[in-house]
Design an enzyme around this catalytic site. Structure first.
Site, PDB file in Angstrom:
ATOM      1  NE  ARG A 239     -52.270  -7.466  44.071  1.00 46.13           N
ATOM      2  CZ  ARG A 239     -52.872  -7.044  45.170  1.00 46.13           C
ATOM      3  NH1 ARG A 239     -53.916  -6.224  45.068  1.00 46.13           N
ATOM      4  NH2 ARG A 239     -52.451  -7.409  46.362  1.00 46.13           N
TER       5      ARG A 239
ATOM      6  CE  LYS B 119     -37.669  -8.031  27.880  1.00 44.15           C
ATOM      7  NZ  LYS B 119     -36.590  -8.671  27.098  1.00 44.15           N
TER       8      LYS B 119
ATOM      9  CD  GLU C 251     -31.895  -3.072  20.381  1.00 42.97           C
ATOM     10  OE1 GLU C 251     -32.487  -3.930  19.695  1.00 42.97           O
ATOM     11  OE2 GLU C 251     -31.417  -3.328  21.506  1.00 42.97           O
TER      12      GLU C 251
ATOM     13  CE  LYS D 256     -39.417  -5.403  21.697  1.00 48.30           C
ATOM     14  NZ  LYS D 256     -38.603  -4.507  22.528  1.00 48.30           N
TER      15      LYS D 256
ATOM     16  CD  GLU E  14     -36.812 -12.421  27.285  1.00 50.12           C
ATOM     17  OE1 GLU E  14     -36.539 -11.441  26.593  1.00 50.12           O
ATOM     18  OE2 GLU E  14     -36.405 -12.551  28.450  1.00 50.12           O
TER      19      GLU E  14
ATOM     20  NE  ARG F 184     -40.424  -9.781  24.432  1.00 52.24           N
ATOM     21  CZ  ARG F 184     -41.329  -8.938  24.904  1.00 52.24           C
ATOM     22  NH1 ARG F 184     -42.568  -9.340  25.100  1.00 52.24           N
ATOM     23  NH2 ARG F 184     -41.015  -7.690  25.172  1.00 52.24           N
TER      24      ARG F 184
ATOM     25  CG  ASN G 297     -33.052 -11.035  24.846  1.00 52.86           C
ATOM     26  OD1 ASN G 297     -33.307  -9.859  25.092  1.00 52.86           O
ATOM     27  ND2 ASN G 297     -33.753 -12.030  25.343  1.00 52.86           N
TER      28      ASN G 297
ATOM     29  CG  HIS H  31     -29.955  -7.264  23.825  1.00 52.51           C
ATOM     30  ND1 HIS H  31     -29.882  -7.224  22.444  1.00 52.51           N
ATOM     31  CD2 HIS H  31     -30.761  -6.231  24.189  1.00 52.51           C
ATOM     32  CE1 HIS H  31     -30.622  -6.207  22.011  1.00 52.51           C
ATOM     33  NE2 HIS H  31     -31.151  -5.596  23.046  1.00 52.51           N
TER      34      HIS H  31
ATOM     35  CG  HIS I  28     -28.152  -6.073  28.798  1.00 51.51           C
ATOM     36  ND1 HIS I  28     -29.260  -6.874  28.936  1.00 51.51           N
ATOM     37  CD2 HIS I  28     -28.575  -4.962  28.135  1.00 51.51           C
ATOM     38  CE1 HIS I  28     -30.296  -6.280  28.387  1.00 51.51           C
ATOM     39  NE2 HIS I  28     -29.915  -5.123  27.892  1.00 51.51           N
TER      40      HIS I  28
ATOM     41  CG  HIS J 101     -29.508  -0.679  24.858  1.00 54.82           C
ATOM     42  ND1 HIS J 101     -29.264  -1.749  25.688  1.00 54.82           N
ATOM     43  CD2 HIS J 101     -30.325  -1.144  23.877  1.00 54.82           C
ATOM     44  CE1 HIS J 101     -29.897  -2.814  25.248  1.00 54.82           C
ATOM     45  NE2 HIS J 101     -30.562  -2.483  24.150  1.00 54.82           N
TER      46      HIS J 101
END
Length: 374
Positions: free
Chosen positions: A121, A143, A185, A231, A241, A245, A249, A252, A256, A268
């Site tokens: 965990r 993330k 990016e 960032k 997010e 946040r 994106n 994105h 994506h 990417h």
């Protein structure tokens, strides 16, 4: 790159630091924190020299190092690969005070972070990105995730690292196409928050277009630092997010979708570059960008990205596939699509549930000159 410069430390809230500098690879142990005895070093097969150096540095500092070689790129981000790493952790007796180190591009840091988040965990992870994309995006922010057949990063967890180490010297051997993809990016951060980034890119291109697309770019370290600061500031304010946040994106959702439709054959940053042009056109169609200033900002997306050799268009005839993928995007809410668009330079906002006709019209504007990246 100026080796005389001292490393720069960018704090991410009060949780951890991103260390950016030249020749700092051996400092990885300093970021692990107390009580760690065992370290699992996760790396792709393309980095034998770097993995040997990091392994040696960790062992010199008294850590028991277990090495795990994983597939390169998106092939690493599968449940099968993750399960293999869990088995290795179990067989080596890793406890909650031990740690994982992710050495590689964004795919490896995503995978290493997810394995660390899910083992017992949550155990400590230090990220050592070796690509520009990893340094400015994947390794920073906490993330983590793996892919499924249904989409990218649909399984994952928010798990902030104990630290991130960016040794800019490793970029000297990065293939140009990968470095350019990472600049996609970086440019994103310029459009959503820090326009100085766009000015620095423009200066580098004006001075020497070929050098601007390489690790010899004289502004590269500053570009990395500025993108990381963008960032870091956003992530510190919104770890999970839930609101702010989402601006990270930008480009994105469409990007994506391109990645998945193309079977991840696009890098990417290449897909996100087209995605940024798409949402710029969508912003103009929906009235978020209007008048001469809006037209100029849309045009600037194309000019900046094309000056770096990034794609700004996509092939026609794929709209139904792209839309189906976007509707499964993790940023969607039910059947409602959400996009980040601009109200102006460095003025991001959300566009929720735009009309399908406008979505398709924006696709038409980016598919007129559709090409594939090299």
């Amino acid at each position: 790159m100026n080796v005389a410069l001292e490393p720069t430390t960018v704090p991410v809230g009060g949780d951890y630091d991103v260390v950016i500098g030249s020749g700092v690879l051996a400092r990885v142990g300093e970021l692990l924190g107390p009580d760690v005895e065992r370290v699992l070093l996760v790396h792709p097969p393309t980095l034998p020299g770097l993995s040997d150096r990091v392994t040696a540095a960790l062992r010199d500092q008294g850590y028991a190092v277990h090495v795990a070689e994983v597939p390169d790129a998106e092939a690493a981000k599968t449940a099968t690969v993750a399960a293999g790493l869990w088995s290795q952790l179990g067989q080596a007796g890793f406890t909650r005070t031990d740690a994982v180190v992710g050495l590689g591009g964004g795919s490896v840091t995503d995978l290493a972070g997810f394995v660390a988040a899910s083992w017992l965990r949550g155990v400590r992870v230090v990220q050592v990105p070796t690509t520009l994309l990893g340094m400015v995006d994947a390794a920073v922010g906490g993330k983590t995730g793996i892919n499924t057949a249904e989409g990218k990063n649909l399984v994952g967890a928010f798990h902030p690292p104990a630290g991130v180490l960016c040794d800019v010297d490793v970029l000297d051997t990065l293939p140009e196409a990968d470095l350019v993809a990472g600049l996609g990016e970086v440019v994103k951060c310029g459009f959503i928050a820090d326009p100085v980034i766009l000015d620095l890119v423009g200066s580098a291109v004006a001075e020497d277009p070929a050098r601007a697309r390489s690790a010899a770019n004289p502004h590269l370290r500053e570009l990395i630092e500025r993108a990381v600061r963008v960032k870091a500031e956003v992530v510190a304010a919104d770890l999970r997010e839930s609101s702010l946040r989402e601006i990270l994106n930008y480009g994105h959702t469409f990007g994506h979708a391109v990645e998945q439709v193309e079977g991840y054959s696009w890098r990417h940053g290449e897909a996100v570059a087209v995605g940024m042009v798409y949402v710029a056109e969508l912003a103009r169609l929906t009235g978020h960008l209007s008048g001469p200033d809006g037209d100029a900002l849309v045009a600037r997306h194309r000019s900046v990205l094309e000056s770096l050799g990034l794609p700004t268009s996509y092939v026609p005839g794929r709209w139904d596939e792209l839309l189906a993928v976007m509707r499964r995007d993790k940023k969607s809410r039910g059947s409602t699509l959400r996009f980040v668009v601009l109200d102006g330079l460095a003025r991001p906002t959300r566009l929720v549930g735009p009309d399908d006709a406008l979505l398709q019209a924006a696709y038409g504007l980016v598919s007129r000159r559709g090409t594939s990246p090299s």
